[in-house]
Design a protein around this motif. Structure first.
Motif, PDB file in Angstrom:
ATOM      1  N   GLU A 175       0.824  -1.498  -0.223  1.00  0.00           N
ATOM      2  CA  GLU A 175       0.086  -0.133   0.105  1.00  0.00           C
ATOM      3  C   GLU A 175       0.528   0.841   0.160  1.00  0.00           C
ATOM      4  O   GLU A 175       0.578   2.156  -0.160  1.00  0.00           O
ATOM      5  CB  GLU A 175      -0.555   0.138   1.101  1.00  0.00           C
ATOM      6  N   ASN A 178       1.843   2.688  -3.257  1.00  0.00           N
ATOM      7  CA  ASN A 178       0.703   3.334  -4.270  1.00  0.00           C
ATOM      8  C   ASN A 178       1.578   3.163  -5.672  1.00  0.00           C
ATOM      9  O   ASN A 178       1.352   3.540  -6.563  1.00  0.00           O
ATOM     10  CB  ASN A 178       1.229   4.472  -4.084  1.00  0.00           C
ATOM     11  N   SER A 180       0.717   1.030  -9.728  1.00  0.00           N
ATOM     12  CA  SER A 180      -0.165   1.747 -10.726  1.00  0.00           C
ATOM     13  C   SER A 180       0.251   0.677 -11.776  1.00  0.00           C
ATOM     14  O   SER A 180       1.029  -0.193 -11.207  1.00  0.00           O
ATOM     15  CB  SER A 180       0.417   2.849 -11.833  1.00  0.00           C
ATOM     16  N   HIS A 203      -2.063  -8.710  -6.309  1.00  0.00           N
ATOM     17  CA  HIS A 203      -2.984  -8.611  -6.669  1.00  0.00           C
ATOM     18  C   HIS A 203      -3.575  -6.992  -6.886  1.00  0.00           C
ATOM     19  O   HIS A 203      -5.061  -7.010  -7.226  1.00  0.00           O
ATOM     20  CB  HIS A 203      -4.049  -8.918  -4.574  1.00  0.00           C
ATOM     21  N   LYS A 204      -2.468  -6.471  -7.103  1.00  0.00           N
ATOM     22  CA  LYS A 204      -2.606  -4.884  -7.430  1.00  0.00           C
ATOM     23  C   LYS A 204      -2.622  -4.751  -9.234  1.00  0.00           C
ATOM     24  O   LYS A 204      -2.910  -3.786 -10.016  1.00  0.00           O
ATOM     25  CB  LYS A 204      -1.491  -3.580  -7.021  1.00  0.00           C
ATOM     26  N   THR A 205      -2.732  -5.898  -9.408  1.00  0.00           N
ATOM     27  CA  THR A 205      -1.934  -6.229 -11.416  1.00  0.00           C
ATOM     28  C   THR A 205      -1.049  -4.875 -11.684  1.00  0.00           C
ATOM     29  O   THR A 205      -1.490  -4.438 -12.965  1.00  0.00           O
ATOM     30  CB  THR A 205      -3.021  -6.325 -11.734  1.00  0.00           C
TER      31      THR A 205
END
Length: 362
Positions: A175, A178, A180, A203-205
């Motif tokens: 987290e 941050n 993108s 999981h944030k791809t």
């Protein structure tokens, strides 16, 4: 109702390298407190560093001692609620028989950090297993009213459920980055925290998640946890590989999870200009780097990460979903009487362990 014993075994921290298994009374919860029967507690790298007397815990000429001798260690915990007053049960939103995991910090609720919502940086910084509150390397443990407890499925093996703590920490590191969709993310180290960072980052791809480790077996596990590419720095030139993947620029994000000083300089050199460096590790030794890389050369964002604030529900959900190779992550379980073996297992960097746990029932 679970029968509660009168006495129990507990590991007691007396001094560096002086941890003893002792027979003591089972604690009686006060009004507002819960008593849990410990089902499992992970052995963290920070537990090992504390055991060996790292200055962060025991102090030196530059800092005061933080840990409290006489404390029972253990903060990666899960247990069954066996008693508590109606008010205590209501306060935590649980019932007798529920399984809970507790965040390692027990925030005071009154300091500036707590008042501003930054509870994980609480000024007194009371923490299970280190300061003010006994941890879970015992058969039973008290959960105070100020603790932050989370229910976990009883369908999970206890050592899997206890992985919620390190995974929440890793998710917080992710987290902080941050991420993108266009990012190339490098995670250094494929121990429990590094694997968790791989899980969280995937999981944030982002465009690509790259895992680094010197152990090929851990790299294989990182691939199962979501890494798109794994690299062994002893076998390939990781700088050349990552520059080749990024048009010569370097990685967008580097998450350091090894705790080894050399990995810090490695990250600074792998990042592109205006990249992001996230540090999660607890270091035993001081780290020296060329700070001009951070400033004049690359203008990097360097971010710390501490504990797993606000990430526990997500960590528990991921574990409960069944998508992770948990049996391969939670490799070793020991009874309380084998705490020394467990610590030695964590300290064996060439060994086959990933997540080592104590399971009082063994």
């Amino acid at each position: 109702m679970t029968q509660i014993a009168k006495s129990m075994q507990a590991v007691v921290m007396h001094a560096p390298e002086d941890y003893r298994l002792e027979q003591i009374d089972v604690p009686t919860p006060a009004e507002g407190e819960l008593l849990i029967r410990v089902e499992a507690v992970g052995v963290c790298a920070s537990d090992l560093k504390c055991y060996h007397g790292a200055a962060k815990f025991w102090g030196d000429e530059n800092r005061e001692r933080w840990v409290q001798p006489g404390i029972t260690p253990g903060h990666e915990l899960v247990g069954e609620v066996v008693s508590g007053s109606p008010d205590a049960l209501s306060h935590h939103g649980v019932e007798v028989g529920d399984r809970i995991a507790c965040e390692q910090i027990v925030p005071c609720g009154e300091c500036m950090y707590c008042q501003r919502g930054w509870y994980w940086m609480c000024a007194p910084h009371a923490m299970f297993g280190f300061k003010s509150y006994h941890g879970a390397m015992a058969e039973y443990m008290v959960v105070p009213a100020l603790a932050r407890a989370h229910k976990v499925s009883k369908d999970l093996p206890p050592q899997h459920a206890a992985f919620a703590e390190p995974l929440s920490c890793s998710l917080h590191a992710v987290e902080r980055a941050n991420l993108s969709f266009d990012d190339v993310v490098v995670v250094a180290g494929c121990g429990p925290i590094g694997l968790g960072a791989v899980i969280g980052a995937s999981h944030k791809t982002p465009k690509r998640v790259i895992a680094l480790d010197f152990d090929d077996a851990k790299l294989e596990l990182a691939a199962k946890c979501g890494a798109d590419l794994t690299l062994n720095p002893s076998k390939v030139d990781i700088y050349e590989e990552i520059r080749g993947l990024t048009g010569g620029y370097g990685a967008d994000v580097y998450i350091e999870c090894t705790g080894h000083p050399s990995a810090v300089a490695q990250g600074l050199n792998l990042l592109r200009k205006l990249g992001t460096f996230v540090e999660y590790s607890v270091f035993k030794d001081d780290v020296t780097v060329d700070w001009s890389i951070i400033s004049d050369d690359k203008e990097l964002d360097v971010l710390g990460a501490h504990l797993g604030p606000n990430c526990w529900p997500a960590a528990i959900k991921i574990i409960e979903s069944g998508v992770l190779p948990m049996d391969e992550i939670c490799t070793h379980q020991y009874g309380l009487g084998d705490v020394q073996k467990a610590l030695d297992q964590v300290g064996d960097s060439a060994g086959a362990s990933v997540k080592v746990s104590l399971v009082p029932g063994l």
